[in-house]
Design an enzyme around this catalytic site. Structure first.
Site, PDB file in Angstrom:
ATOM      1  N   HIS A 184      15.704  35.953 -32.817  1.00 39.89           N
ATOM      2  CA  HIS A 184      16.936  36.701 -32.607  1.00 39.89           C
ATOM      3  C   HIS A 184      16.769  37.727 -31.487  1.00 39.89           C
ATOM      4  O   HIS A 184      17.681  37.931 -30.673  1.00 39.89           O
ATOM      5  CB  HIS A 184      17.344  37.391 -33.908  1.00 39.89           C
ATOM      6  CG  HIS A 184      18.558  38.246 -33.775  1.00 39.89           C
ATOM      7  ND1 HIS A 184      18.484  39.620 -33.657  1.00 39.89           N
ATOM      8  CD2 HIS A 184      19.882  37.932 -33.721  1.00 39.89           C
ATOM      9  CE1 HIS A 184      19.702  40.114 -33.545  1.00 39.89           C
ATOM     10  NE2 HIS A 184      20.568  39.120 -33.580  1.00 39.89           N
ATOM     11  N   GLU A 231      17.186  36.003 -28.260  1.00 43.33           N
ATOM     12  CA  GLU A 231      18.597  35.748 -27.933  1.00 43.33           C
ATOM     13  C   GLU A 231      19.211  36.942 -27.210  1.00 43.33           C
ATOM     14  O   GLU A 231      19.980  36.777 -26.253  1.00 43.33           O
ATOM     15  CB  GLU A 231      19.373  35.444 -29.210  1.00 43.33           C
ATOM     16  CG  GLU A 231      20.866  35.263 -28.997  1.00 43.33           C
ATOM     17  CD  GLU A 231      21.668  35.532 -30.260  1.00 43.33           C
ATOM     18  OE1 GLU A 231      22.775  36.100 -30.158  1.00 43.33           O
ATOM     19  OE2 GLU A 231      21.190  35.195 -31.357  1.00 43.33           O
ATOM     20  N   HIS A 232      18.871  38.142 -27.650  1.00 44.13           N
ATOM     21  CA  HIS A 232      19.389  39.347 -26.999  1.00 44.13           C
ATOM     22  C   HIS A 232      18.816  39.514 -25.595  1.00 44.13           C
ATOM     23  O   HIS A 232      19.539  39.889 -24.662  1.00 44.13           O
ATOM     24  CB  HIS A 232      19.041  40.585 -27.832  1.00 44.13           C
ATOM     25  CG  HIS A 232      19.978  40.834 -28.962  1.00 44.13           C
ATOM     26  ND1 HIS A 232      20.833  41.910 -29.003  1.00 44.13           N
ATOM     27  CD2 HIS A 232      20.211  40.136 -30.111  1.00 44.13           C
ATOM     28  CE1 HIS A 232      21.541  41.878 -30.120  1.00 44.13           C
ATOM     29  NE2 HIS A 232      21.176  40.809 -30.816  1.00 44.13           N
ATOM     30  N   GLU A 260      22.762  46.650 -35.063  1.00 46.57           N
ATOM     31  CA  GLU A 260      23.278  45.403 -35.634  1.00 46.57           C
ATOM     32  C   GLU A 260      22.763  45.213 -37.058  1.00 46.57           C
ATOM     33  O   GLU A 260      23.509  44.796 -37.952  1.00 46.57           O
ATOM     34  CB  GLU A 260      22.864  44.221 -34.763  1.00 46.57           C
ATOM     35  CG  GLU A 260      23.375  42.874 -35.255  1.00 46.57           C
ATOM     36  CD  GLU A 260      22.905  41.718 -34.391  1.00 46.57           C
ATOM     37  OE1 GLU A 260      23.126  40.555 -34.807  1.00 46.57           O
ATOM     38  OE2 GLU A 260      22.312  41.958 -33.320  1.00 46.57           O
TER      39      GLU A 260
END
Length: 469
Positions: free
Chosen positions: A78, A81-82, A159
């Site tokens: 994840h 992905e950022h 997040e």
């Protein structure tokens, strides 16, 4: 027999016949766009479905998610992905990437799941080569500057805070932790806070090197796209991508994801409502009964107070929940993975109604396994056909479907095959699958909120094989 009774019997027979007919002529589905698939020498699969128009969607789908992490680097997929949008040598800043995409009227999106990651764009047809260039650049040449990694930590921590404030997200993460204890699927996608604070550039690069290999990439496109041209573009732009030295099947075989019947509860009496889930081990993507379980999910259905139908809904459980005021909402979920899955119900209710709501949910499981009828099966088949075939409409949905199915099934399901498999499901099929998966099993249970009245685990387990009086 009275005239009224005769009329009722006649109406019932007509109703049954109406569902026994094929309400859709599937012949037109045979002329749907052809799926063309080419496997390159480095293992990358290029798959397209060409249609007329001015727009195309193109994406890179990676057979890699949090399931391929360890406890030490959990969250790195994840985090990657950022960071993938933060700049390359050719496009040195996030703003340069965004500006280039906006200038050609395109959009770029990404997601990370437990098993997959995806990066996909929607552009005008003349800009497909530009889209391929951007995707290849960010996936192969991202700089992962340390300063930007440090900045992004705060974004991901925010997040994570947001997700922790969403009861449904918390419940489903806890459900995975309970059902797949000590295994890869039991970890969260974002990872623990301590990992988010400590993931390094070296860990990100190592994860790419190990997992973003040609044999685990699918580049799919849908809409106004030429297959042969796309193949040549991918050959050029992804030429440096190598095959994995260890096959994905060998890596996955080392990962165990055994389902464990268990419970995980978090009591918080300051919350007004209980949020809970009860689930059983379900089917993997490739199981022949996949669509049967999808149909069972449709039959159990969903309900919430905000729907226009109110109490007048087709789902048997929905009608009971609405009529008896058992919940604020409930939903039925079927989450697939490569070698397992989760099937169950998620509910939100007042503390005093939770016992009745859980009991009615599991009672419905048993009813479907033992006494569902042809009319409801046929009615819900039509509903499932509608929602499933809609996934073959629109370039973004088609592009996603191609990538996901090739990663999970190794091939693309045609609309005609989907129609045929759903249409051929019988009452006996539904009862067989429901009896196997939903009866006399040890479920995984999670609940948060004022849970003092949540039924004991042994009662929940017992309700999978006997009904509460």
């Amino acid at each position: 027999m009275s005239n009224i009774t005769k009329l009722f019997v006649k109406s019932t027979k007509n109703f049954s016949r109406s569902f026994s007919r094929k309400t859709v002529d599937p012949s037109y589905l045979k002329i749907s766009p052809e799926t063309k698939i080419t496997t390159l020498s480095n293992g990358i699969r290029v798959a397209t479905e060409q249609t007329y128009g001015e727009v195309a969607s193109v994406g890179v789908w990676v057979d890699s998610g949090s399931v391929y992490e360890t406890d030490k680097n959990n969250g790195v997929a994840h985090f990657l992905e950022h960071m993938i949008f933060k700049g390359t040598a050719k496009r040195p800043t996030p703003q340069s990437i965004e500006t280039e995409i906006e200038n050609m009227g395109g959009s770029l999106n990404a997601f990370t799941s437990r098993e997959h990651s995806a990066y996909y764009m929607k552009v005008l047809k003349d800009n497909v080569p530009n889209a391929v260039d951007i995707l290849s650049d960010i996936l192969q040449n991202s700089k992962f500057e340390t300063s930007l990694i440090e900045q992004e930590r705060d974004t991901i921590l925010s997040e994570n805070d947001y997700i922790q404030s969403k009861e449904d997200e918390v419940v489903f993460d806890q459900l995975h932790a309970a059902a797949f204890q000590g295994s890869a699927l039991g970890r969260t996608i974002l990872g623990p806070v301590e990992n988010i604070k400590s993931i390094t550039r070296e860990q990100i690069q190592e994860f790419i090197n190990e997992n973003y290999t040609g044999d685990r990439l699918v580049i799919s496109a849908a809409g106004a796209v030429n297959h042969e041209q796309l193949v040549e573009q991918v050959k050029e732009k992804f030429a440096n991508v190598k095959m994995s030295q260890v096959s994905k099947d060998v890596k996955r075989a080392a990962i165990t994801n055994d389902f464990i019947g268990s419970e995980l509860r978090v009591r918080d009496d300051e919350q007004p409502l209980i949020h809970f889930a009860v689930a059983v081990r379900a089917l993997p993507w490739t199981d022949p009964d996949y669509f049967v379980l999808e149909l069972i999910q449709t039959m159990i259905g969903n309900w919430n107070r905000g729907i226009a139908a109110g109490k007048n809904i087709a789902s048997n459980l929905g009608e009971i929940v609405a009529t008896e005021d058992l919940a604020e909402s409930y939903s039925t979920f079927f989450t697939c993975y490569q070698d397992t899955g989760l099937f169950g119900n998620y509910g939100v209710c007042q503390p005093e109604r939770v016992d009745d709501l859980v009991a009615e949910m599991l009672k419905e499981w048993q009813r479907i396994a033992t006494s569902c009828n042809k009319n409801e099966v046929e009615r819900n088949k039509q509903k499932l056909l509608a929602t499933t075939l809609m996934q073959y409409d629109g370039t973004s949905k088609v592009c996603e479907g191609i990538g996901r199915q090739i990663l999970t099934l190794g091939r693309r399901l045609s609309p005609f095959e989907v129609y045929t498999r759903i249409n051929e499901i019988t009452v006996a099929d539904v009862q067989r699958v429901a009896s196997t998966l939903l009866r006399d099993v040890s479920p995984a249970v999670t609940a948060i909120g004022p849970i003092a009245n949540y039924p004991d685990y042994n009662f929940v387990k017992g309700w999978t094989y006997w009904n509460r009086l």
